[in-house]
Design an enzyme around this catalytic site. Structure first.
Site, PDB file in Angstrom:
ATOM      1  N   CYS A   1       0.860  -1.184   0.000  1.00 59.91           N
ATOM      2  CA  CYS A   1       0.000   0.000   0.000  1.00 59.91           C
ATOM      3  C   CYS A   1       0.895   1.232   0.000  1.00 59.91           C
ATOM      4  CB  CYS A   1      -0.951  -0.003   1.199  1.00 59.91           C
ATOM      5  SG  CYS A   1      -0.135   0.224   2.798  1.00 59.91           S
ATOM      6  N   ALA A   2       0.327   2.389   0.291  1.00 63.53           N
ATOM      7  CA  ALA A   2       1.100   3.626   0.205  1.00 63.53           C
ATOM      8  C   ALA A   2       2.131   3.744   1.326  1.00 63.53           C
ATOM      9  CB  ALA A   2       0.169   4.831   0.208  1.00 63.53           C
TER      10      ALA A   2
END
Length: 379
Positions: free
Chosen positions: A75-76
């Protein structure tokens, strides 16, 4: 036995990529973020399922995951991927990890690799910023070093200098970067080195620097290993290449292994296209074809060789690089000014930062740099 959830570092992912070991990535960022930029490699397969589609459970993806390949959830910034990875483990999926620090950590990881030795004694190293396709260099000789096109994560260079037992004498930017924030000034300030920048790129600079200009020669170490600047405009009006030891050509963002630089990031594509053509088709052609080209960027994992280096002989690039094989002047101008890839994210703010006109926080700087470099005319 309940398996333990494991965090995988950016370094571990890179080593797996370099070794061409299979890896399946479940990327839980939004679709637009995934489409814009993701982890890629010849042995990597990825699937994008946004995090919000998995909040109620991971049953929908279980049938899409391999049973015999390690799975990495991405994810980020780590939080969402860790949550999803935990759900997968609870569902009985084996060999699951999440990317520690997320895509932010992937963007900021630098891997040093030796390029080769210098004739008079010394070594040149390449720092591969694999998540962003940025390349920087350390030229080391007799207890001194010059760092070229440094990233803003200067601790990597400071640690490298400590391990090598050398002092950093120069921090050099081959041009005013538009895709990433330079660490040149910070690095020079941290160690008392000289910071060099092409003056034609720095007419609006809000700081003091030493001019990087053709005709001046820098010497690193007692072995008199010379760095010779060669004015090579086109990507920017001040772009300046470096010839090291008559063996290596550091091309900045003018020439890459698989493409050539774009002239449009300062809004001067029409004006700078002739400069770019002159540099590539005249200035560089007068140089030895045996020079090893060391660019400041690359676009795809395929450009890395088996040792994780990005380099090629100049003569070979004139045979295979499509940007060096457009003999018609009008066709060249069209190629470098039309149908270009999207411009780098936040490139205007990055340029202002590199001029000293903006002072972003670390968090802001990280956000500005997220995404690929996009400095080439071919994506």
């Amino acid at each position: 036995m309940t398996q333990q959830l494991r965090a995988s570092s950016a370094a571990e992912v890179y080593e797996r990529m370099l070794g061409r070991e299979p890896l399946f990535i479940l990327d839980v960022r939004n679709e637009d973020a995934y489409a814009d930029w993701r982890i890629e490699g010849t042995s990597i397969t990825s699937l994008n399922v946004p995090y919000f589609d998995l909040l109620d459970g991971v049953d929908s993806v279980l049938g899409k995951l391999p049973e015999d390949v390690p799975i990495l959830v991405v994810c980020a910034k780590e939080g969402s991927s860790k949550f999803v990875a935990e759900q997968l483990v609870e569902a009985g999926v084996r060999n699951v990890a999440y990317l520690a620090g997320g895509m932010q950590a992937w963007s900021e990881y630098l891997h040093p690799v030796k390029i080769g030795d210098l004739d008079g004694g010394g070594t040149i190293y390449q720092f591969v910023r694999v998540g962003k396709g940025c390349l920087s260099y350390a030229i080391v000789s007799d207890g001194e070093a010059a760092i070229v096109d440094p990233a803003r994560m200067i601790d990597v260079y400071l640690q490298f200098a400590k391990e090598q037992g050398v002092s950093i004498r120069y921090a050099i930017d081959t041009h005013l970067h538009a895709d990433h924030i330079s660490g040149g000034r910070r690095l020079a300030d941290a160690v008392g080195a000289t910071y060099l920048l092409p003056p034609k790129d720095a007419t609006e600079a809000a700081f003091v620097f030493t001019a990087l200009e053709e005709g001046n020669t820098m010497t690193v170490g007692r072995s008199v290993m010379e760095i010779i600047p060669v004015y090579s405009p086109g990507h920017t009006i001040g772009s300046t290449s470096l010839i090291v030891d008559q063996k290596y050509l550091l091309t900045g963002d003018i020439l890459f292994v698989a493409s050539i630089g774009r002239p449009d990031l300062a809004g001067k594509a029409g004006d700078w296209a002739p400069d770019l053509r002159n540099t590539l088709y005249q200035t560089y052609r007068q140089l030895s074809p045996d020079l090893w080209v060391l660019p400041a960027h690359y676009s795809a994992a395929a450009e890395l060789d088996d040792e994780g280096r990005v380099c090629a002989r100049l003569g070979e690039l004139y045979r295979v690089n499509p940007g060096l094989r457009i003999e018609d002047e009008a066709a060249f101008r069209k190629a470098v000014t039309e149908n270009l890839p999207p411009q780098p994210n936040a490139y205007q703010d990055i340029r202002l930062t590199n001029m000293g006109k903006l002072e972003p926080s670390d968090a802001q700087a990280s956000e500005m740099e997220i995404g690929p470099n996009r400095c080439a005319i071919h994506g």
